[in-house]
Scaffold this motif. Sequence first.
Motif, PDB file in Angstrom:
ATOM      1  N   CYS A 165       0.682  -1.218  -0.022  1.00 37.20           N
ATOM      2  CA  CYS A 165      -0.072   0.023  -0.085  1.00 37.20           C
ATOM      3  C   CYS A 165       0.964   1.239  -0.097  1.00 37.20           C
ATOM      4  O   CYS A 165       1.662   1.352   0.899  1.00 37.20           O
ATOM      5  N   ASP A 166       0.623   2.295  -0.782  1.00 31.54           N
ATOM      6  CA  ASP A 166       1.458   3.521  -1.159  1.00 31.54           C
ATOM      7  C   ASP A 166       1.039   4.281   0.214  1.00 31.54           C
ATOM      8  O   ASP A 166       1.986   5.251   0.307  1.00 31.54           O
ATOM      9  N   ARG A 167       0.036   4.057   0.842  1.00 27.66           N
ATOM     10  CA  ARG A 167      -0.338   5.043   1.970  1.00 27.66           C
ATOM     11  C   ARG A 167       0.106   4.544   3.246  1.00 27.66           C
ATOM     12  O   ARG A 167       0.645   5.430   3.947  1.00 27.66           O
ATOM     13  N   CYS A 168      -0.066   3.403   3.612  1.00 25.88           N
ATOM     14  CA  CYS A 168       0.226   2.946   4.812  1.00 25.88           C
ATOM     15  C   CYS A 168       1.437   1.988   4.749  1.00 25.88           C
ATOM     16  O   CYS A 168       2.048   1.677   5.868  1.00 25.88           O
TER      17      CYS A 168
END
Length: 133
Positions: free
Chosen positions: A101-104
């Motif tokens: 995941c690029d966010r988390c």
Amino acid sequence: MKEHVTHPSRGVHQVSNTRNGRTTSLLSDVLDALTKTDLPLSAYDILRCVSHPDRRRVAPPTIYRALEKLIADGLVGRLESRNAFVRIRTDDPSRLVYCICDRCGAAQAVETTSSCQQIDSAAETLGSRLGTG
């Protein structure tokens, strides 16, 4: 982002110390730290997880040696692009792909035999062959 995990060429077997065939405390601690999270951990993240104030200080090279042993035993994989490590939870890691995941930053393993067969076929069409470890 999808990433293929570096994996050993041999099968998964028990983590053991050369003495007495028993699992070492540090190997168990490293494996436990990786098992408790979905996030890929750097060697220094792992070092913080396994450090205990009542024990002798663990040096970074010791963590890297433990990781090398766990990778050789097929229990841990290294995500090259993140310079981080993940727990392998399958008997055959040769076709694991990690979605990150690029966010988390969480990493999820996906066993993708059909996708990997398509990649192998495309590589063969180009006159190449992909290695499996």
